[in-house]
Design a protein around this motif. Structure first.
Motif, short mmCIF file in Angstrom:
data_model
loop_
_atom_site.label_atom_id
_atom_site.label_comp_id
_atom_site.label_asym_id
_atom_site.label_seq_id
_atom_site.Cartn_x
_atom_site.Cartn_y
_atom_site.Cartn_z
N TYR A 16 1.10 -1.38 -0.07
CA TYR A 16 0.08 -0.01 -0.13
C TYR A 16 0.52 0.99 0.02
O TYR A 16 0.85 2.13 1.32
CB TYR A 16 -0.76 -0.09 1.21
N ASN A 17 1.47 1.82 -0.84
CA ASN A 17 3.18 2.20 -0.93
C ASN A 17 1.97 3.80 -0.74
O ASN A 17 1.22 3.70 -2.04
CB ASN A 17 4.17 1.69 -1.91
N PHE A 18 2.17 4.58 0.10
CA PHE A 18 1.42 6.50 -0.57
C PHE A 18 1.22 6.96 -1.94
O PHE A 18 0.37 6.64 -2.71
CB PHE A 18 1.81 6.94 0.83
N VAL A 19 2.62 6.53 -2.75
CA VAL A 19 2.44 7.48 -3.65
C VAL A 19 1.80 6.26 -4.72
O VAL A 19 0.90 7.00 -5.57
CB VAL A 19 4.11 8.00 -4.32
N LEU A 20 1.83 5.61 -4.23
CA LEU A 20 2.30 4.21 -6.33
C LEU A 20 0.77 3.34 -5.81
O LEU A 20 0.33 3.19 -6.54
CB LEU A 20 3.82 3.71 -6.59
N SER A 21 0.51 3.07 -4.86
CA SER A 21 -0.99 2.70 -4.68
C SER A 21 -1.95 3.91 -4.29
O SER A 21 -3.02 3.48 -4.49
CB SER A 21 -0.79 1.85 -3.76
N ARG A 22 -1.85 4.11 -2.61
CA ARG A 22 -2.71 4.80 -2.77
C ARG A 22 -2.88 6.22 -3.08
O ARG A 22 -4.28 7.20 -3.09
CB ARG A 22 -2.50 5.56 -0.65
N PHE A 23 -2.09 6.85 -4.42
CA PHE A 23 -2.00 8.31 -4.34
C PHE A 23 -2.20 9.69 -3.83
O PHE A 23 -2.93 10.32 -3.81
CB PHE A 23 -3.28 7.81 -5.98
N LEU A 24 -1.31 9.14 -2.95
CA LEU A 24 -1.39 10.46 -1.75
C LEU A 24 0.19 10.91 -2.37
O LEU A 24 0.95 10.43 -2.13
CB LEU A 24 -1.24 9.48 -0.67
N GLY A 25 -0.38 12.41 -1.66
CA GLY A 25 1.41 12.95 -2.07
C GLY A 25 1.79 13.03 -2.96
O GLY A 25 2.99 13.14 -3.73
N ILE A 26 1.29 13.73 -4.15
CA ILE A 26 1.35 13.32 -5.97
C ILE A 26 2.41 14.48 -6.22
O ILE A 26 3.29 14.31 -7.24
CB ILE A 26 0.02 13.22 -6.47
N CYS A 27 1.96 15.69 -5.16
CA CYS A 27 2.63 17.08 -5.80
C CYS A 27 4.21 16.94 -5.24
O CYS A 27 4.63 17.19 -5.95
CB CYS A 27 1.29 17.66 -4.60
N PRO A 28 4.40 16.01 -3.98
CA PRO A 28 5.67 16.30 -4.13
C PRO A 28 6.47 15.31 -4.96
O PRO A 28 8.01 15.25 -4.88
CB PRO A 28 6.41 15.80 -2.90
N PHE A 29 5.64 14.33 -4.90
CA PHE A 29 6.83 12.97 -5.62
C PHE A 29 6.84 13.36 -7.74
O PHE A 29 7.85 13.66 -7.83
CB PHE A 29 4.92 12.44 -5.93
N LEU A 30 5.86 14.72 -7.93
CA LEU A 30 6.33 15.60 -8.93
C LEU A 30 6.82 16.45 -8.99
O LEU A 30 8.16 16.98 -10.02
CB LEU A 30 5.09 15.56 -9.81
#
Lengths: 199, 291
Positions: A16-30
């Motif tokens: 349940y990776n936060f970015v890649l499964s839950r799609f949370l915190g996409i802003c800093p990810f990009l």
């Protein structure tokens, strides 16, 4: 409640990776994934804040929001959850920043601008909310928070290293910049889907 | 009645809970801010206010705030900001109460006078409109391996719009140039130099080859006749076939002195001449047909 810590850890980092499964915190990810060094800084800051936030919010959740009766009055404070979590996370990060600046200028410099940036990051609030949702005890919550941060940092560093390679690749003009980044993120997310069902 | 009581008390306790947590956090932060106060250098802020604030990075620091910090701590001198005018540098030095040593404004100069009319391009270049790309292909389209390619990499890099491409030659508008040095990095031929902004006269040639060779593809190369050096030995230097203005000399050559030399190759020019006359005026005595 008896928690399986291995399951918790693997679940938080991979399944349940936060970015890649839950799609949370996409802003800093990009946003901060252009260089591995900045990705590491951001990842470190997120691990730090997530651990702290899940510890404090689970304390608040168990010892404040669960109160059903005060001085003979029936109360239900659970609707305050998100409000309280945001205030507590923001306040704590501010506090930690002030203390860090004095006690450890090196760490303060390394975390830099990222520390205040992630105060209201949805991934950090997400950790607190997920902990509350599954009614985890304080220690498992903290462990979950720490490894969620590790998962976030892992995704960020993976993505940043791919993007560093992409800088040198010959990309068709229409795919250049953000579009190839989004495609990469999608493929990375699909790769992480392979962990689904592990726990 | 009971139902009302529940909601009513919830409101009160919600307000109490939020309020008290806010208060506790507020007090904690206030106390921490007091105990863990970090003295920020007020001198750095003072310097920062006086600096141009373009964050061009010409000083080598990451922006004006970093430079201000370095100046306040004595690591750099205020004159090392290449953009600041002399008044600004003096003001900073005065504000800090320190000696103001190095301080003349710098200005970029493109040391080539070969525009399209004066030079020959043996190769027809049809590639990307960028000097760095062009110079990768067998040394670029220009006959002179040391000449300005005129594709404007420097002009596009300049954050202040001080470089213009006129008739295939980069020219610097001295009044706009702040001397940040970005064009120096952009030029693949290393033709652009940062020099004292007070210098009005330059020898516009960077080619050290022999004069007859240069003559084959350029009408205005420095031919190394040493006329300028003989007339003003302390102001010009000629090494081999390439003359330069001695920018470190105590006295820089004036426009009148330059005119009195009567440079036979027409490469000793004032900045104004380089900027305007030659490249736009087809009737100018320099502008001959290329055989």
């Amino acid at each position: 409640m008896n928690e399986n810590y291995l399951e918790l850890t693997v679940g938080a980092v991979f399944v349940y990776n936060f970015v890649l499964s839950r799609f949370l915190g996409i802003c800093p990810f990009l946003g901060v994934s252009k260089k591995i060094s900045t990705a590491l800084g951001m990842g470190g800051a997120v691990i730090f804040v997530m651990t702290l936030a899940s510890f404090c919010t689970s304390l608040v959740y168990h010892y404040l929001l669960q109160i059903k009766e005060i001085a003979g009055f029936k109360v239900d404070l659970s609707f305050l959850q998100i409000l309280l979590f945001i205030v507590i996370i923001a306040g704590l990060v501010q506090l930690v920043e002030i203390i860090l600046q004095k006690l450890s200028p090196v760490l303060y410099g390394a975390l830099g601008i990222y520390l205040p940036l992630i105060t209201t990051n949805c991934a950090v609030l997400g950790v607190a909310a997920i902990n509350a949702q599954s009614a985890r005890e304080v220690l498992p919550s903290t462990v979950f928070g720490f490894f969620s941060g590790v998962g976030f940092a892992l995704a960020l560093v993976l993505f940043a290293s791919i993007r560093e390679r992409l800088e040198l690749a010959q990309i068709p003009k229409i795919f250049q910049g953000m579009s190839i980044a989004l495609i990469t993120a999608g493929i990375l997310a699909m790769a992480f889907m392979g962990f689904a069902g592990l726990c | 009645m009971n139902g009302f009581m529940v909601e009513y008390s919830s409101v009160v306790f919600a307000a109490l809970a939020m309020g008290s947590i806010g208060l506790v956090l507020g007090i904690l932060i206030a106390v921490a801010a007091k105990i863990f106060k970090v003295e920020s250098d007020s001198r750095a802020e003072l310097v920062l206010e006086l600096l141009p604030g373009a964050n061009c990075g010409g000083c080598g620091k990451a922006g004006c705030a970093d430079f201000a910090k370095a100046v306040a701590s004595g690591e750099l001198s205020p004159g090392q900001c290449p953009v600041s005018s002399r008044e600004t540098v003096n003001a900073i030095a005065q504000a800090l109460g320190i000696e103001n040593n190095v301080s003349f404004r710098k200005c970029a100069v493109v040391l080539c006078g070969g525009d399209k009319n004066q030079t020959r391009n043996p190769i027809l270049y049809n590639g990307v409109n960028d000097c760095r790309s062009a110079s990768l292909i067998s040394g670029g389209p220009k006959g002179c391996a040391y000449g300005c390619l005129g594709l404007g990499s420097c002009a596009r890099t300049c954050p202040f719009g001080a470089i213009e491409i006129v008739n295939g030659l980069a020219v610097v508008h001295g009044e706009l140039c702040v001397g940040c040095g970005k064009c120096v990095m952009a030029c693949p031929r290393k033709l652009i130099k940062l020099v004292n902004a007070d210098a009005q006269v330059h020898i516009y040639c960077s080619n050290p080859e022999k004069a007859p060779l240069k003559r084959q593809y350029c009408n205005v190369p420095c031919i190394g006749c040493r006329k300028c050096e003989k007339a003003f030995p302390d102001k010009f230097k000629v090494e081999g076939f390439r003359g330069t203005v001695d920018y470190d000399a105590p006295q820089l050559p004036t426009a009148e002195e330059a005119a009195s030399v009567k440079c036979p190759a027409h490469c000793l020019l004032t900045a104004a001449e380089h900027l305007a006359v030659e490249h736009n005026d087809p009737d100018h005595e320099n502008t001959k047909e290329i055989q």
